[in-house]
Motif scaffolding. Structure first.
Motif, PDB file in Angstrom:
ATOM      1  N   THR A 164       8.023  33.480  -9.630  1.00  0.00           N
ATOM      2  CA  THR A 164       6.620  33.397  -9.081  1.00  0.00           C
ATOM      3  C   THR A 164       6.488  34.724  -8.219  1.00  0.00           C
ATOM      4  OG1 THR A 164       7.069  32.661  -7.068  1.00  0.00           O
ATOM      5  CG2 THR A 164       7.251  31.171  -8.398  1.00  0.00           C
ATOM      6  N   PRO A 165       5.296  35.095  -8.078  1.00  0.00           N
ATOM      7  CA  PRO A 165       5.174  36.352  -7.400  1.00  0.00           C
ATOM      8  C   PRO A 165       5.475  36.399  -5.806  1.00  0.00           C
ATOM      9  CG  PRO A 165       3.002  35.477  -8.457  1.00  0.00           C
ATOM     10  CD  PRO A 165       4.022  34.175  -8.376  1.00  0.00           C
ATOM     11  N   TYR A 166       5.982  35.227  -5.240  1.00  0.00           N
ATOM     12  CA  TYR A 166       6.442  35.350  -3.815  1.00  0.00           C
ATOM     13  C   TYR A 166       7.844  35.234  -3.951  1.00  0.00           C
ATOM     14  CZ  TYR A 166       1.495  35.022  -2.540  1.00  0.00           C
ATOM     15  OH  TYR A 166       0.258  35.192  -2.201  1.00  0.00           O
ATOM     16  N   ASP A 167       8.583  35.274  -4.967  1.00  0.00           N
ATOM     17  CA  ASP A 167      10.179  35.218  -5.073  1.00  0.00           C
ATOM     18  C   ASP A 167      10.740  36.006  -4.233  1.00  0.00           C
ATOM     19  OD1 ASP A 167       9.905  32.793  -6.942  1.00  0.00           O
ATOM     20  OD2 ASP A 167      10.599  34.179  -8.574  1.00  0.00           O
TER      21      ASP A 167
ATOM     22  N   VAL B 203      -2.228  30.635  -8.276  1.00  0.00           N
ATOM     23  CA  VAL B 203      -3.495  30.111  -7.777  1.00  0.00           C
ATOM     24  C   VAL B 203      -3.610  30.443  -6.341  1.00  0.00           C
ATOM     25  CG1 VAL B 203      -5.150  28.146  -7.518  1.00  0.00           C
ATOM     26  CG2 VAL B 203      -3.523  28.396  -9.644  1.00  0.00           C
ATOM     27  N   GLU B 204      -4.626  31.299  -6.031  1.00  0.00           N
ATOM     28  CA  GLU B 204      -4.839  31.742  -4.636  1.00  0.00           C
ATOM     29  C   GLU B 204      -6.174  30.843  -4.142  1.00  0.00           C
ATOM     30  OE1 GLU B 204      -2.910  33.090  -2.858  1.00  0.00           O
ATOM     31  OE2 GLU B 204      -1.685  34.587  -4.133  1.00  0.00           O
ATOM     32  N   PRO B 205      -6.421  30.500  -2.977  1.00  0.00           N
ATOM     33  CA  PRO B 205      -5.462  31.057  -1.760  1.00  0.00           C
ATOM     34  C   PRO B 205      -4.378  29.981  -1.469  1.00  0.00           C
ATOM     35  CG  PRO B 205      -7.515  29.916  -0.846  1.00  0.00           C
ATOM     36  CD  PRO B 205      -7.698  29.873  -2.627  1.00  0.00           C
ATOM     37  N   ALA B 206      -4.192  29.022  -2.357  1.00  0.00           N
ATOM     38  CA  ALA B 206      -2.900  28.126  -1.662  1.00  0.00           C
ATOM     39  C   ALA B 206      -1.567  28.770  -1.908  1.00  0.00           C
ATOM     40  CB  ALA B 206      -2.945  27.115  -2.805  1.00  0.00           C
ATOM     41  N   ALA B 207      -1.519  29.718  -2.792  1.00  0.00           N
ATOM     42  CA  ALA B 207      -0.008  30.333  -2.880  1.00  0.00           C
ATOM     43  C   ALA B 207       0.000  31.280  -1.797  1.00  0.00           C
ATOM     44  CB  ALA B 207      -0.044  31.035  -4.204  1.00  0.00           C
ATOM     45  N   SER B 208      -0.969  31.828  -1.155  1.00  0.00           N
ATOM     46  CA  SER B 208      -0.714  32.647   0.102  1.00  0.00           C
ATOM     47  C   SER B 208      -0.113  31.899   1.037  1.00  0.00           C
ATOM     48  CB  SER B 208      -2.263  33.378   0.322  1.00  0.00           C
ATOM     49  OG  SER B 208      -2.980  32.451   0.846  1.00  0.00           O
ATOM     50  N   LEU B 209      -0.138  30.750   1.181  1.00  0.00           N
ATOM     51  CA  LEU B 209       0.534  30.113   2.285  1.00  0.00           C
ATOM     52  C   LEU B 209       1.721  30.497   2.487  1.00  0.00           C
ATOM     53  CD1 LEU B 209      -1.334  26.522   1.726  1.00  0.00           C
ATOM     54  CD2 LEU B 209      -1.687  28.427   3.750  1.00  0.00           C
ATOM     55  N   CYS B 210       2.595  31.098   1.642  1.00  0.00           N
ATOM     56  CA  CYS B 210       4.062  31.619   1.463  1.00  0.00           C
ATOM     57  C   CYS B 210       4.033  32.740   2.571  1.00  0.00           C
ATOM     58  CB  CYS B 210       4.474  31.853   0.042  1.00  0.00           C
ATOM     59  SG  CYS B 210       4.647  30.195  -1.140  1.00  0.00           S
ATOM     60  N   GLU B 211       2.937  33.509   2.075  1.00  0.00           N
ATOM     61  CA  GLU B 211       3.013  34.742   2.847  1.00  0.00           C
ATOM     62  C   GLU B 211       2.619  34.647   4.291  1.00  0.00           C
ATOM     63  OE1 GLU B 211       1.365  39.155   2.744  1.00  0.00           O
ATOM     64  OE2 GLU B 211       0.842  38.119   1.272  1.00  0.00           O
ATOM     65  N   VAL B 212       1.808  33.522   4.505  1.00  0.00           N
ATOM     66  CA  VAL B 212       1.450  33.266   6.035  1.00  0.00           C
ATOM     67  C   VAL B 212       2.702  32.566   6.771  1.00  0.00           C
ATOM     68  CG1 VAL B 212       0.097  31.448   7.288  1.00  0.00           C
ATOM     69  CG2 VAL B 212      -1.010  32.599   5.428  1.00  0.00           C
ATOM     70  N   ALA B 213       3.577  31.636   6.232  1.00  0.00           N
ATOM     71  CA  ALA B 213       4.440  31.414   6.769  1.00  0.00           C
ATOM     72  C   ALA B 213       5.579  32.299   7.061  1.00  0.00           C
ATOM     73  CB  ALA B 213       5.228  30.232   5.928  1.00  0.00           C
ATOM     74  N   VAL B 214       5.802  33.210   6.071  1.00  0.00           N
ATOM     75  CA  VAL B 214       7.019  34.231   6.434  1.00  0.00           C
ATOM     76  C   VAL B 214       6.564  35.175   7.292  1.00  0.00           C
ATOM     77  CG1 VAL B 214       8.050  36.027   5.407  1.00  0.00           C
ATOM     78  CG2 VAL B 214       7.733  34.015   3.937  1.00  0.00           C
ATOM     79  N   ARG B 215       5.237  35.401   7.560  1.00  0.00           N
ATOM     80  CA  ARG B 215       4.737  36.718   8.516  1.00  0.00           C
ATOM     81  C   ARG B 215       4.818  36.046   9.771  1.00  0.00           C
ATOM     82  NH1 ARG B 215      -0.600  39.752   6.331  1.00  0.00           N
ATOM     83  NH2 ARG B 215       0.284  41.205   5.000  1.00  0.00           N
ATOM     84  N   ALA B 216       4.904  34.680   9.898  1.00  0.00           N
ATOM     85  CA  ALA B 216       4.996  33.908  11.211  1.00  0.00           C
ATOM     86  C   ALA B 216       6.301  33.663  11.759  1.00  0.00           C
ATOM     87  CB  ALA B 216       4.200  32.634  11.319  1.00  0.00           C
ATOM     88  N   GLY B 217       7.317  34.087  10.707  1.00  0.00           N
ATOM     89  CA  GLY B 217       8.544  33.956  11.017  1.00  0.00           C
ATOM     90  C   GLY B 217       9.547  32.758  10.452  1.00  0.00           C
TER      91      GLY B 217
END
Length: 257
Positions: free
Chosen positions: A224-227, A199-213
């Motif tokens: 999950t799509p973010y594994d 469920v987006e956009p909540a799931a995209s918080l994973c990518e936000v965190a990883v991109r920020a380090g």
């Protein structure tokens, strides 16, 4: 006491964001949505009652919605070991912020301060009028449903009442979402717990965190799509995994002190 095993991704972590989904509350007796015994799995048509357009257009859909929440398991549920582990982690002195897709309020009942819990999809404990936007406690409206009002309306303006949750087809509050993104980006570790991450956009918080380090750890029964972005994927039951992870994070922080 046995020494606590500390994975590398736990080390030097002081700021933890936790994205939680329905899976964290199943041990409290609240069914998830897409699991083998999930709400949508057992009754796919029930999703209609959780679709904003259908809810607003059809009094019968609203009646079914209110009936579903009248007997919802969350009203009787208590926080489980996973909720308590996160509250203990917060009390241990780490900077913990909860970004929850759940509407059940169990993180707060476990002892996390409300200001540290961001409810991305709203709360079932409040009601909002879709007309005048007045907010009230959910119990008063549910009492009206229990007394026979199948589709209660606002007593101030006559507008349609909606539980304070985000329905399908309804946008998340932009201020809440922006705050969630800031928290995810500022974290050193993001734990994604009990969420299908579909469920987006909540799931995209994973990518936000990883991109920020930040490091991402996914704790979920199913893939999950973010594994692929995760430093570790944990498949063990959440009720055992989270206490173990919280203990490791606390032990690592204690070693630094």
């Amino acid at each position: 006491m046995d020494a606590v095993e500390i994975p590398d991704w736990c080390r030097d972590v002081r700021r933890v964001a936790v994205l939680t989904g329905a899976g964290i509350s199943t041990d409290s007796g609240i069914p998830d949505y897409r699991g083998p015994d999930g709400v949508w799995t057992r009754d796919p048509k029930l999703a209609d009652a959780f679709t904003r357009d259908r809810f607003m257009a059809d009094p019968q859909v609203r009646a079914r919605f209110w009936h579903t929440y009248l007997g919802h398991a969350a009203w009787r549920a208590e926080p489980n070991a996973a909720h308590r582990a996160l509250a203990e982690l917060d009390r241990a002195g780490l900077a913990v912020r909860i970004l929850t897709q759940n509407v059940d309020g169990l993180h707060q009942l476990a002892g996390i301060a409300p200001r540290k819990v961001l409810e991305l999809h709203g709360s079932m404990r409040s009601v909002v009028c879709t007309g005048c936007r007045a907010r009230s406690d959910a119990q008063a409206t549910l009492d009206r449903v229990a007394a026979g009002e199948s589709d209660p309306t606002c007593r101030d303006c006559g507008g349609i009442l909606q539980l304070g949750v985000v329905l399908f087809g309804q946008y998340l509050d932009e201020d809440v979402l922006d705050q969630a993104r800031r928290i995810a980006a500022a974290s050193q570790l993001l734990l994604a717990v009990g969420s299908s991450l579909l469920v987006e956009p909540a799931a995209s918080l994973c990518e936000v965190a990883v991109r920020a380090g930040a490091r991402l750890v996914v704790v979920n029964r199913d893939p999950t799509p973010y594994d692929g972005l995760a430093a570790e994927v944990v498949r063990e039951p959440i009720g055992t995994a989270l206490p173990r992870i919280a203990a490791a994070l606390t032990a690592s922080a204690t070693q630094r002190n």
